[in-house]
Scaffold this active site. Structure first.
Site, PDB file in Angstrom:
ATOM      1  N   ASP A 198       0.866  -1.157   0.000  1.00  0.00           N
ATOM      2  CA  ASP A 198       0.000   0.000   0.000  1.00  0.00           C
ATOM      3  C   ASP A 198       0.921   1.231   0.000  1.00  0.00           C
ATOM      4  O   ASP A 198       2.136   1.102   0.164  1.00  0.00           O
ATOM      5  CB  ASP A 198      -0.873  -0.039   1.258  1.00  0.00           C
ATOM      6  CG  ASP A 198      -1.790   1.151   1.384  1.00  0.00           C
ATOM      7  OD1 ASP A 198      -2.304   1.626   0.357  1.00  0.00           O
ATOM      8  OD2 ASP A 198      -1.986   1.614   2.524  1.00  0.00           O
ATOM      9  N   ASP A 220      -0.160   5.050   1.229  1.00  0.00           N
ATOM     10  CA  ASP A 220      -0.385   5.946   2.369  1.00  0.00           C
ATOM     11  C   ASP A 220      -0.348   5.172   3.683  1.00  0.00           C
ATOM     12  O   ASP A 220      -1.107   4.229   3.885  1.00  0.00           O
ATOM     13  CB  ASP A 220      -1.735   6.634   2.214  1.00  0.00           C
ATOM     14  CG  ASP A 220      -1.791   7.520   0.985  1.00  0.00           C
ATOM     15  OD1 ASP A 220      -1.719   8.744   1.139  1.00  0.00           O
ATOM     16  OD2 ASP A 220      -1.901   6.980  -0.136  1.00  0.00           O
ATOM     17  N   ASP A 248      -1.581  -0.799   5.941  1.00  0.00           N
ATOM     18  CA  ASP A 248      -1.785  -0.200   7.268  1.00  0.00           C
ATOM     19  C   ASP A 248      -3.239   0.035   7.647  1.00  0.00           C
ATOM     20  O   ASP A 248      -3.506   0.498   8.755  1.00  0.00           O
ATOM     21  CB  ASP A 248      -1.071   1.161   7.315  1.00  0.00           C
ATOM     22  CG  ASP A 248      -1.826   2.222   6.521  1.00  0.00           C
ATOM     23  OD1 ASP A 248      -2.057   2.005   5.312  1.00  0.00           O
ATOM     24  OD2 ASP A 248      -2.212   3.243   7.110  1.00  0.00           O
TER      25      ASP A 248
END
Length: 259
Positions: free
Chosen positions: A20, A22, A197
């Site tokens: 991922d 961000d 996250d």
């Protein structure tokens, strides 16, 4: 808890890495357009392939933004949770699902217009994110208003994230995107490691595990991932250690059980 005995051998030639962006490769900022991946981290990612690894990106961002953040690197990628796909980095986007109806976009704009500090981020033509990072007290109200607009239309799903709710095509998620990317020739014979996250990354963790791989959660929060790294800096440090001759042993203390 921390562990010195990682139950998987992190040999670069055996794994396909999926990141991922961000909160994983870049710190989360007040607005998505302020996010940057540090040049040193891009250099580490560039070296991953040279050390025998292969990698791609699975993100909620559109492919155009993924490429801009990774520039000059260009890799296999899934954008907008898999609504946009590019398994071959040398080709253009493979698939775009139906666009978000303009009427729905206008309804979303109207629904949150009276709430100060809220802003909408349109993701290509296929999704829209409603951000409330500047006013977290509106989380429940934003969620209620957005959910009410899409509840009766099975084509669209509500995706929760960190101070954001997103309207995305119901037919896609990061797990399905990972399954598609794993069919690319560059990932053949490897097991996936999915690193993310947020709540949207849980589908990626599940898909990686189903394919014999592992999930790595970045940051706090309940997760089904197998392991955890503290933040994007820790992700970078872990990757650096993997690319040393003593990589597996060197990186052991960087991990902790996700539970």
């Amino acid at each position: 808890m921390e562990t010195d005995d990682i139950p998987i051998g992190i040999t670069l030639q055996h794994y396909a890495f999926f990141f991922d962006i961000d909160g994983t490769l870049a710190d989360i900022c007040s607005r998505p357009d302020k996010v940057r991946i540090p040049p040193a981290r891009l250099s580490v990612l560039s070296g991953l392939a040279g050390a025998g690894g292969t990698w791609g990106v699975v993100s909620g961002r559109p492919l155009e933004e993924i490429d801009a953040l990774l520039f000059p690197l260009r890799v296999p990628a899934a954008g907008v949770h898999g609504a946009q796909m590019r398994a071959d980095p040398h080709q253009s986007m493979d698939t775009v699902l139906m666009p978000l109806p303009s009427t729905l976009l206008r309804q979303l704009q109207s629904a949150v217009a009276a709430l100060p500090g809220i802003f909408l981020e349109q993701k290509g033509e296929v999704a829209v994110a409603v951000h409330y990072r500047a006013c977290p007290q509106y989380e429940a109200e934003v969620t209620k208003r957005v959910e009410a607009l899409i509840r009766a239309d099975a084509r669209w799903a509500l995706q929760h994230g960190k101070c954001v709710v997103e309207v995305r095509p119901a037919a896609v998620d990061k797990g399905k995107a990972l399954q598609v990317l794993m069919q690319a020739p560059c990932f053949a014979g490897r097991r996936p490691l999915f690193i993310g996250d947020d709540l949207s990354d849980e589908a990626g963790f599940a898909a990686a595990q189903a394919l014999g791989g592992k999930g790595i959660r970045v940051g706090e929060g309940h997760t089904r991932a197998d392991y955890r790294l503290a933040n994007p800096d820790a992700v970078e440090a872990w990757l650096k250690r993997l690319m040393t001759p003593q990589g597996v042993r060197a990186c052991a203390n960087e991990w902790e059980d996700a539970s």
